[in-house]
Design a protein around this motif. Sequence first.
Motif, PDB file in Angstrom:
ATOM      1  N   PRO A   1       0.646  -1.265  -0.012  1.00  0.00           N
ATOM      2  CA  PRO A   1       0.289  -0.133   0.227  1.00  0.00           C
ATOM      3  C   PRO A   1       1.251   1.672   0.067  1.00  0.00           C
ATOM      4  O   PRO A   1       2.391   1.293   0.465  1.00  0.00           O
ATOM      5  CB  PRO A   1      -0.944   0.271   1.196  1.00  0.00           C
ATOM      6  N   PRO A   2       0.301   2.147  -0.525  1.00  0.00           N
ATOM      7  CA  PRO A   2       1.338   3.207  -0.795  1.00  0.00           C
ATOM      8  C   PRO A   2       1.206   4.502   0.465  1.00  0.00           C
ATOM      9  O   PRO A   2      -0.023   3.684   1.475  1.00  0.00           O
ATOM     10  CB  PRO A   2       0.778   4.448  -1.566  1.00  0.00           C
ATOM     11  N   ASP A   3       2.322   4.890   0.639  1.00  0.00           N
ATOM     12  CA  ASP A   3       2.050   5.278   2.307  1.00  0.00           C
ATOM     13  C   ASP A   3       0.826   6.382   2.716  1.00  0.00           C
ATOM     14  O   ASP A   3       0.846   5.782   4.424  1.00  0.00           O
ATOM     15  CB  ASP A   3       3.575   6.887   2.551  1.00  0.00           C
ATOM     16  N   TRP A   4       0.317   7.244   1.762  1.00  0.00           N
ATOM     17  CA  TRP A   4      -1.163   7.998   2.315  1.00  0.00           C
ATOM     18  C   TRP A   4      -1.956   6.622   2.740  1.00  0.00           C
ATOM     19  O   TRP A   4      -2.849   7.197   3.969  1.00  0.00           O
ATOM     20  CB  TRP A   4      -1.613   8.619   1.343  1.00  0.00           C
ATOM     21  N   GLN A   5      -1.701   5.607   2.847  1.00  0.00           N
ATOM     22  CA  GLN A   5      -3.122   4.488   2.861  1.00  0.00           C
ATOM     23  C   GLN A   5      -2.720   4.038   4.299  1.00  0.00           C
ATOM     24  O   GLN A   5      -3.515   3.968   5.359  1.00  0.00           O
ATOM     25  CB  GLN A   5      -3.196   3.826   1.720  1.00  0.00           C
ATOM     26  N   LEU A   6      -1.201   3.840   4.657  1.00  0.00           N
ATOM     27  CA  LEU A   6      -1.012   3.510   5.609  1.00  0.00           C
ATOM     28  C   LEU A   6      -1.064   4.560   6.543  1.00  0.00           C
ATOM     29  O   LEU A   6      -2.064   4.119   7.766  1.00  0.00           O
ATOM     30  CB  LEU A   6       0.574   3.186   5.806  1.00  0.00           C
ATOM     31  N   GLU A   7      -1.073   6.089   6.463  1.00  0.00           N
ATOM     32  CA  GLU A   7      -1.111   6.746   7.042  1.00  0.00           C
ATOM     33  C   GLU A   7      -2.080   7.200   7.970  1.00  0.00           C
ATOM     34  O   GLU A   7      -3.164   7.479   9.499  1.00  0.00           O
ATOM     35  CB  GLU A   7      -0.367   8.609   6.645  1.00  0.00           C
ATOM     36  N   ALA A   8      -3.433   7.187   6.430  1.00  0.00           N
ATOM     37  CA  ALA A   8      -4.693   7.345   7.039  1.00  0.00           C
ATOM     38  C   ALA A   8      -5.505   6.153   8.241  1.00  0.00           C
ATOM     39  O   ALA A   8      -5.909   6.334   8.614  1.00  0.00           O
ATOM     40  CB  ALA A   8      -5.400   7.337   5.181  1.00  0.00           C
ATOM     41  N   GLN A   9      -4.993   5.338   7.520  1.00  0.00           N
ATOM     42  CA  GLN A   9      -5.732   4.363   8.256  1.00  0.00           C
ATOM     43  C   GLN A   9      -4.833   4.380   9.800  1.00  0.00           C
ATOM     44  O   GLN A   9      -5.668   3.804  11.429  1.00  0.00           O
ATOM     45  CB  GLN A   9      -4.667   2.988   7.649  1.00  0.00           C
ATOM     46  N   GLY A  10      -3.763   4.343  10.165  1.00  0.00           N
ATOM     47  CA  GLY A  10      -3.189   4.278  11.002  1.00  0.00           C
ATOM     48  C   GLY A  10      -3.857   5.665  12.021  1.00  0.00           C
ATOM     49  O   GLY A  10      -4.705   5.811  13.461  1.00  0.00           O
ATOM     50  N   ALA A  11      -3.888   6.650  11.561  1.00  0.00           N
ATOM     51  CA  ALA A  11      -4.823   7.967  11.760  1.00  0.00           C
ATOM     52  C   ALA A  11      -6.428   7.908  12.537  1.00  0.00           C
ATOM     53  O   ALA A  11      -6.728   8.211  13.148  1.00  0.00           O
ATOM     54  CB  ALA A  11      -4.537   9.261  11.617  1.00  0.00           C
ATOM     55  N   MET A  12      -7.192   6.870  10.970  1.00  0.00           N
ATOM     56  CA  MET A  12      -8.233   7.026  11.856  1.00  0.00           C
ATOM     57  C   MET A  12      -8.847   6.063  12.790  1.00  0.00           C
ATOM     58  O   MET A  12      -9.453   6.245  13.806  1.00  0.00           O
ATOM     59  CB  MET A  12      -8.834   6.606  11.011  1.00  0.00           C
ATOM     60  N   GLN A  13      -7.477   4.735  12.906  1.00  0.00           N
ATOM     61  CA  GLN A  13      -7.785   3.749  13.966  1.00  0.00           C
ATOM     62  C   GLN A  13      -6.891   4.817  15.133  1.00  0.00           C
ATOM     63  O   GLN A  13      -8.169   4.236  16.565  1.00  0.00           O
ATOM     64  CB  GLN A  13      -7.025   2.942  14.035  1.00  0.00           C
ATOM     65  N   ARG A  14      -6.506   6.001  15.743  1.00  0.00           N
ATOM     66  CA  ARG A  14      -6.065   6.480  17.023  1.00  0.00           C
ATOM     67  C   ARG A  14      -7.617   7.616  17.297  1.00  0.00           C
ATOM     68  O   ARG A  14      -7.256   7.569  17.811  1.00  0.00           O
ATOM     69  CB  ARG A  14      -4.704   7.200  16.899  1.00  0.00           C
ATOM     70  N   SER A  15      -7.536   8.268  15.837  1.00  0.00           N
ATOM     71  CA  SER A  15      -9.208   9.121  16.100  1.00  0.00           C
ATOM     72  C   SER A  15     -10.084   8.233  16.519  1.00  0.00           C
ATOM     73  O   SER A  15     -10.505   9.279  17.814  1.00  0.00           O
ATOM     74  CB  SER A  15      -9.532   9.914  14.683  1.00  0.00           C
ATOM     75  N   VAL A  16     -10.369   7.221  16.427  1.00  0.00           N
ATOM     76  CA  VAL A  16     -12.503   6.969  16.941  1.00  0.00           C
ATOM     77  C   VAL A  16     -11.515   6.067  18.175  1.00  0.00           C
ATOM     78  O   VAL A  16     -12.448   6.409  18.946  1.00  0.00           O
ATOM     79  CB  VAL A  16     -12.152   5.469  15.678  1.00  0.00           C
ATOM     80  N   ALA A  17     -10.954   5.466  18.387  1.00  0.00           N
ATOM     81  CA  ALA A  17      -9.937   5.105  19.789  1.00  0.00           C
ATOM     82  C   ALA A  17      -9.823   5.985  20.773  1.00  0.00           C
ATOM     83  O   ALA A  17     -10.919   6.209  21.907  1.00  0.00           O
ATOM     84  CB  ALA A  17      -8.688   4.581  19.786  1.00  0.00           C
ATOM     85  N   ALA A  18      -9.550   7.744  20.126  1.00  0.00           N
ATOM     86  CA  ALA A  18      -9.789   8.489  21.496  1.00  0.00           C
ATOM     87  C   ALA A  18     -11.037   9.259  21.380  1.00  0.00           C
ATOM     88  O   ALA A  18     -10.424   9.375  22.690  1.00  0.00           O
ATOM     89  CB  ALA A  18      -8.906   9.295  20.993  1.00  0.00           C
ATOM     90  N   TYR A  19     -11.573   8.733  20.852  1.00  0.00           N
ATOM     91  CA  TYR A  19     -12.815   9.821  20.740  1.00  0.00           C
ATOM     92  C   TYR A  19     -13.775   8.742  21.822  1.00  0.00           C
ATOM     93  O   TYR A  19     -13.795   9.534  22.859  1.00  0.00           O
ATOM     94  CB  TYR A  19     -13.672   9.911  19.284  1.00  0.00           C
TER      95      TYR A  19
END
Length: 226
Positions: free
Chosen positions: A29-47
């Motif tokens: 996967p390109p970098d943007w996919q991995l970065e977006a995936q990780g960021a959304m994981q962390r965003s939902v968990a934090a919320y």
Amino acid sequence: MRNILLGSMKVSVVLAGVLLAACASGPVPPDWQLEAQGAMQRSVAAYLEGNSRVEMIELARARSQLSRTGRADLLANAELLHCAARVASLVLEPCAGFEALRLDATPAQRAYADYLRGQASAQDVPLLPEAQRAAASAGASALTGMADPLSQLLAAGVLLQTGRASPAVIAQAIDTASRQGWRRPLLAWLGVQLQRAEQGGDAEAAARLRRRMAIAEGRLLPTKTP
């Protein structure tokens, strides 16, 4: 097809497939996919944990990565996930981030956005993810068959919006949020139960619920060690 935002994270089941699927460009996967995936994981968990600062930082990071593609459908996925976590926590309001993208969203995404507001039509139901399709069709009875905790809370939130949340649904939502240690939805659902206890004149239950909410908020923790 590849789930590009949430991967195998436990809370991702609710939005797997139709919301977070996109064609992969290759085995790596390109970098943007991995970065977006990780960021959304962390965003939902934090919320769900009640950490708004981290949630918004990570959401901004995911939005930035997804916007690099110029694809409204991918950005719409993130906005829907962002709003789904809120419905699960009983923040029942229009999904503003998605509405700005609605004209370029897919029919399935538009159906899901309407479902989040408790406004899904009969034509929308076949377009929903499997778990929410079952909840839209069968109502409260579908919750017991949901293995994913966020799916349960989301379905319960929609049931509450549409006036179909029984005391058993509310109790199940509380138990689910409590088991996951998700402070934000736990407090929201305890608040619903408290309101109903007060309306029913059950002072003992209301007092017990207030104590439980105080524990969840950390207000009963000792401030000093012996």
